[in-house]
Design a protein around this motif. Structure first.
Motif, PDB file in Angstrom:
ATOM      1  N   THR A 210     -50.366 -13.291  19.891  1.00  0.00           N
ATOM      2  CA  THR A 210     -49.379 -13.970  20.954  1.00  0.00           C
ATOM      3  C   THR A 210     -49.872 -15.611  20.954  1.00  0.00           C
ATOM      4  N   THR A 211     -48.914 -16.429  21.597  1.00  0.00           N
ATOM      5  CA  THR A 211     -49.445 -17.605  22.045  1.00  0.00           C
ATOM      6  C   THR A 211     -49.227 -17.929  23.375  1.00  0.00           C
ATOM      7  N   VAL A 212     -49.265 -18.822  23.963  1.00  0.00           N
ATOM      8  CA  VAL A 212     -49.588 -19.181  25.368  1.00  0.00           C
ATOM      9  C   VAL A 212     -48.372 -19.932  25.995  1.00  0.00           C
ATOM     10  N   SER A 213     -47.195 -19.837  25.311  1.00  0.00           N
ATOM     11  CA  SER A 213     -45.968 -20.196  25.889  1.00  0.00           C
ATOM     12  C   SER A 213     -44.816 -19.886  25.051  1.00  0.00           C
ATOM     13  N   PRO A 214     -43.845 -19.572  25.350  1.00  0.00           N
ATOM     14  CA  PRO A 214     -42.560 -19.090  24.238  1.00  0.00           C
ATOM     15  C   PRO A 214     -42.164 -20.322  23.562  1.00  0.00           C
ATOM     16  N   THR A 215     -41.997 -21.542  24.140  1.00  0.00           N
ATOM     17  CA  THR A 215     -41.635 -22.601  23.133  1.00  0.00           C
ATOM     18  C   THR A 215     -42.683 -22.870  22.003  1.00  0.00           C
ATOM     19  N   GLU A 219     -42.304 -22.992  17.955  1.00  0.00           N
ATOM     20  CA  GLU A 219     -42.761 -24.546  17.274  1.00  0.00           C
ATOM     21  C   GLU A 219     -43.810 -24.134  16.135  1.00  0.00           C
ATOM     22  N   ILE A 220     -44.769 -23.370  16.556  1.00  0.00           N
ATOM     23  CA  ILE A 220     -45.603 -23.089  15.152  1.00  0.00           C
ATOM     24  C   ILE A 220     -45.260 -22.338  13.967  1.00  0.00           C
ATOM     25  N   ARG A 221     -43.906 -21.893  13.845  1.00  0.00           N
ATOM     26  CA  ARG A 221     -43.483 -21.359  12.759  1.00  0.00           C
ATOM     27  C   ARG A 221     -42.851 -22.655  11.693  1.00  0.00           C
ATOM     28  N   LEU A 222     -42.910 -23.626  12.429  1.00  0.00           N
ATOM     29  CA  LEU A 222     -42.525 -24.906  11.822  1.00  0.00           C
ATOM     30  C   LEU A 222     -43.579 -25.824  11.122  1.00  0.00           C
ATOM     31  N   PRO A 223     -43.356 -26.347   9.959  1.00  0.00           N
ATOM     32  CA  PRO A 223     -44.303 -27.098   9.300  1.00  0.00           C
ATOM     33  C   PRO A 223     -44.811 -28.246  10.549  1.00  0.00           C
ATOM     34  N   GLU A 230     -48.013 -21.814   9.395  1.00  0.00           N
ATOM     35  CA  GLU A 230     -46.648 -21.784   9.553  1.00  0.00           C
ATOM     36  C   GLU A 230     -46.020 -20.357   8.594  1.00  0.00           C
ATOM     37  N   ASP A 231     -46.417 -20.477   7.443  1.00  0.00           N
ATOM     38  CA  ASP A 231     -46.031 -19.470   6.684  1.00  0.00           C
ATOM     39  C   ASP A 231     -46.396 -17.924   7.091  1.00  0.00           C
ATOM     40  N   VAL A 232     -47.587 -17.854   7.275  1.00  0.00           N
ATOM     41  CA  VAL A 232     -48.151 -16.313   7.936  1.00  0.00           C
ATOM     42  C   VAL A 232     -47.435 -16.169   9.301  1.00  0.00           C
ATOM     43  N   LEU A 233     -47.337 -17.126  10.149  1.00  0.00           N
ATOM     44  CA  LEU A 233     -46.820 -17.226  11.456  1.00  0.00           C
ATOM     45  C   LEU A 233     -45.314 -16.753  11.482  1.00  0.00           C
ATOM     46  N   ASP A 234     -44.661 -17.202  10.292  1.00  0.00           N
ATOM     47  CA  ASP A 234     -43.219 -16.801  10.058  1.00  0.00           C
ATOM     48  C   ASP A 234     -43.048 -15.398   9.544  1.00  0.00           C
ATOM     49  N   ARG A 236     -44.941 -13.025  10.230  1.00  0.00           N
ATOM     50  CA  ARG A 236     -45.428 -12.040  11.344  1.00  0.00           C
ATOM     51  C   ARG A 236     -44.624 -12.487  12.495  1.00  0.00           C
ATOM     52  N   SER A 237     -43.488 -12.867  12.355  1.00  0.00           N
ATOM     53  CA  SER A 237     -42.559 -13.362  13.743  1.00  0.00           C
ATOM     54  C   SER A 237     -42.348 -12.012  14.283  1.00  0.00           C
ATOM     55  N   GLY A 238     -42.123 -10.878  13.799  1.00  0.00           N
ATOM     56  CA  GLY A 238     -41.902  -9.744  14.641  1.00  0.00           C
ATOM     57  C   GLY A 238     -42.978  -9.260  15.297  1.00  0.00           C
ATOM     58  N   ASP A 239     -44.452  -9.706  15.058  1.00  0.00           N
ATOM     59  CA  ASP A 239     -45.472  -9.421  15.825  1.00  0.00           C
ATOM     60  C   ASP A 239     -45.986 -10.647  16.831  1.00  0.00           C
ATOM     61  N   LEU A 240     -45.141 -11.516  16.734  1.00  0.00           N
ATOM     62  CA  LEU A 240     -45.527 -12.945  17.500  1.00  0.00           C
ATOM     63  C   LEU A 240     -44.695 -12.800  18.714  1.00  0.00           C
ATOM     64  N   VAL A 241     -45.442 -13.074  19.863  1.00  0.00           N
ATOM     65  CA  VAL A 241     -44.615 -13.199  21.248  1.00  0.00           C
ATOM     66  C   VAL A 241     -45.203 -14.326  21.822  1.00  0.00           C
ATOM     67  N   GLY A 242     -44.613 -15.141  22.657  1.00  0.00           N
ATOM     68  CA  GLY A 242     -45.320 -16.182  23.570  1.00  0.00           C
ATOM     69  C   GLY A 242     -45.262 -15.815  24.984  1.00  0.00           C
ATOM     70  N   ILE A 243     -46.338 -15.940  25.694  1.00  0.00           N
ATOM     71  CA  ILE A 243     -46.506 -15.453  27.025  1.00  0.00           C
ATOM     72  C   ILE A 243     -47.257 -16.543  27.682  1.00  0.00           C
ATOM     73  N   LEU A 244     -46.330 -17.265  28.699  1.00  0.00           N
ATOM     74  CA  LEU A 244     -47.123 -18.429  29.314  1.00  0.00           C
ATOM     75  C   LEU A 244     -48.168 -18.122  29.878  1.00  0.00           C
ATOM     76  N   ASN A 245     -49.139 -19.220  30.119  1.00  0.00           N
ATOM     77  CA  ASN A 245     -50.165 -18.957  30.845  1.00  0.00           C
ATOM     78  C   ASN A 245     -50.000 -18.885  32.193  1.00  0.00           C
ATOM     79  N   GLY A 246     -50.777 -18.436  33.055  1.00  0.00           N
ATOM     80  CA  GLY A 246     -50.802 -18.514  34.876  1.00  0.00           C
ATOM     81  C   GLY A 246     -51.667 -19.439  35.048  1.00  0.00           C
ATOM     82  N   VAL A 247     -51.686 -19.613  36.443  1.00  0.00           N
ATOM     83  CA  VAL A 247     -52.787 -20.436  36.976  1.00  0.00           C
ATOM     84  C   VAL A 247     -53.347 -19.653  38.215  1.00  0.00           C
TER      85      VAL A 247
END
Length: 474
Positions: A210-215, A219-223, A230-234, A236-247
């Protein structure tokens, strides 16, 4: 569910920045939802002596001595009075140090020890988690350790708070610290030119990423943003999800902020004006509460773009009546430039080098604008804190900044900040000057402040996304 959080930082025990707040906020919110959450982090020298449960777990490179920190010490921090996760620390032996990070090869040994202990802890009979949730490169090797006996059955989640920090060390660190066995199960592409990339290894081994925001997840799948991953992240794109941090609004909210001498909310902003006057006096800035005060609370590294803000300050000081309050530390070159500006404009620019938790809260409360000119930003908590305090964010459209700040439209009254596109001085200047234009019209400004303070990025809104992720693994 039973969840073990493994991390290098956890507020308030060990904190250098947003990572500590993010992991603590998520853990608290999961506890509030009824889950059994435990946390494992290194026993740093500055931590109080554990007086809770102690036990030893066996594993690769072990045995590992674990101790539980007393919960009431942490619960008392900043007025917290609710159920919290149980926090355990692993003994680092001769690698214990005063700082959270040493910045050299000792970090490899410390976080190898933490990761091995996490895998061993998860495989012990006393308490077995359903999910091992690892954070950043420091704990990225936990799912790799799971490939060795004793095998933990927990499914692994690796959260990327910043792919710019990957944990690249000479391959010899494994043997040097007693973890040579790990080499046989390391993903092949995690090694290159005699070095091992801890984060790349974890990206290959974790069940979900996971990452800490959808955008930022896109972005991290790009050079441009992937930092060589970016190669391994791309892949694994099916296993990669962005979930926004909270406060955590029990701490970061002007209605109940434990660091403020006066409290306020969107219905009564008079105390904010008094806090601004108090802050101007403390920082020895010109005592004009009607003039805009621009704040910045940030690590001083290239990623954060504070050098871009410094580059446009002279022109802004000349063309406007704004003053600036900057708190942060990091790159000596950026610190030096901010110090020169503060020396040259003593009544208009204040630079406080270091990190002061109480002062950070005071700057959010007392400032009118908060500038976050990041070249890239995985999530960013600063802009979300600023919103709640009615300090209008001026941000670059990237990562979590793009996900949380909508450019204000004075005609429709919609939006909550000033958003610029390009990470250069011209972009920062445009963003600040646009916001200062709104400030000049108090009716427009009042609407913008109301919009900002109404934004809700609380952790309970994000927890269901993590619960869904965990359930998909089980």
């Amino acid at each position: 569910m039973k969840i073990l959080m493994v991390c290098a930082e956890f507020a308030p025990w060990a904190k250098t920045g947003g990572l500590a707040d993010a992991v603590a906020g998520l853990s608290d919110a999961l506890c509030a939802s009824g889950h059994d959450v435990r946390v494992l982090l290194p026993r740093y020298a500055h931590l109080p002596a554990p007086r809770g449960t102690r036990h030893t777990v066996e594993g690769v490179g072990g045995p590992f001595r674990l101790a539980e920190l007393e919960p009431d010490q942490k619960a008392e921090h900043a007025g917290r009075r609710r159920a919290r996760p149980r926090v355990f620390v692993v003994d680092l032996g001769d690698l214990t140090g005063d700082a959270i990070y040493t910045g050299d090869a000792r970090d490899a040994g410390r976080f190898l020890r933490l990761s091995a202990a996490a895998a061993a802890f998860s495989a012990a009979k006393a308490w077995r988690p359903d999910v091992l949730h690892c954070h950043d490169w420091h704990t990225a090797l936990v799912p790799v350790f799971q490939r060795l006996p004793p095998r933990a059955t927990a499914r692994s989640v690796l959260t990327l708070h910043n792919v710019g920090y990957q944990g690249i060390f000479a391959a010899s660190v494994f043997a040097e610290h007693g973890f040579a066995a790990l080499e046989q199960v390391l993903p092949a592409d995690a090694r290159a030119s005699g070095d091992t990339n801890f984060l790349r290894a974890g990206l290959r081994a974790a069940d979900r990423v996971t990452t800490v925001s959808p955008t930022y997840a896109d972005e991290i799948r790009l050079p441009e943003f992937g930092m060589g991953l970016e190669d391994v992240l791309d892949e694994r794109s099916g296993d990669l999800v962005g979930i926004l941090n909270g406060v955590d609004y029990s701490v970061w909210s002007p209605e109940r902020d434990p660091f403020l001498p006066q409290r306020y909310d969107a219905k009564d902003l008079a105390p904010k004006r008094r806090l601004k006057k108090r802050l101007l006096g403390r920082l020895k800035l010109v005592a004009d509460v009607d003039a805009p005060l621009v704040g910045s609370v940030s690590r001083l590294v290239a990623q954060k773009g504070i050098d871009l803000l410094a580059a446009v300050m002279p022109a802004l000081l000349q063309d406007t009546n704004a003053s600036f309050a900057v708190l942060g530390n990091g790159d000596p070159a950026i610190s030096g430039e901010l110090r020169r500006l503060a020396d040259a404009h003593r009544t208009r620019v204040s630079f406080i080098e270091g990190y002061d938790e109480a002062l950070a809260h005071e700057i959010f409360a007392g400032s009118d604008l908060t500038v976050v000119p990041s070249r890239y930003e995985p999530c960013g908590l600063t802009q979300m804190y600023a919103l709640r305090y009615g300090s209008i964010p001026v941000v670059r459209a990237t990562g979590g900044l793009a996900d949380t700040i909508r450019h204000f439209d004075a005609a429709t009254g919609l939006g909550n900040g000033s958003v610029f596109r390009d990470a250069d001085p011209q972009g920062v200047s445009w963003g600040v000057r646009t916001a200062l234009g709104w400030y000049a019209d108090q009716d427009v400004w009042s609407q913008l402040v109301r919009n900002a303070m109404a934004a809700d990025f609380s952790w309970p809104l994000q927890v269901p996304h993590y619960e869904e992720l965990y359930r998909s693994l089980l």
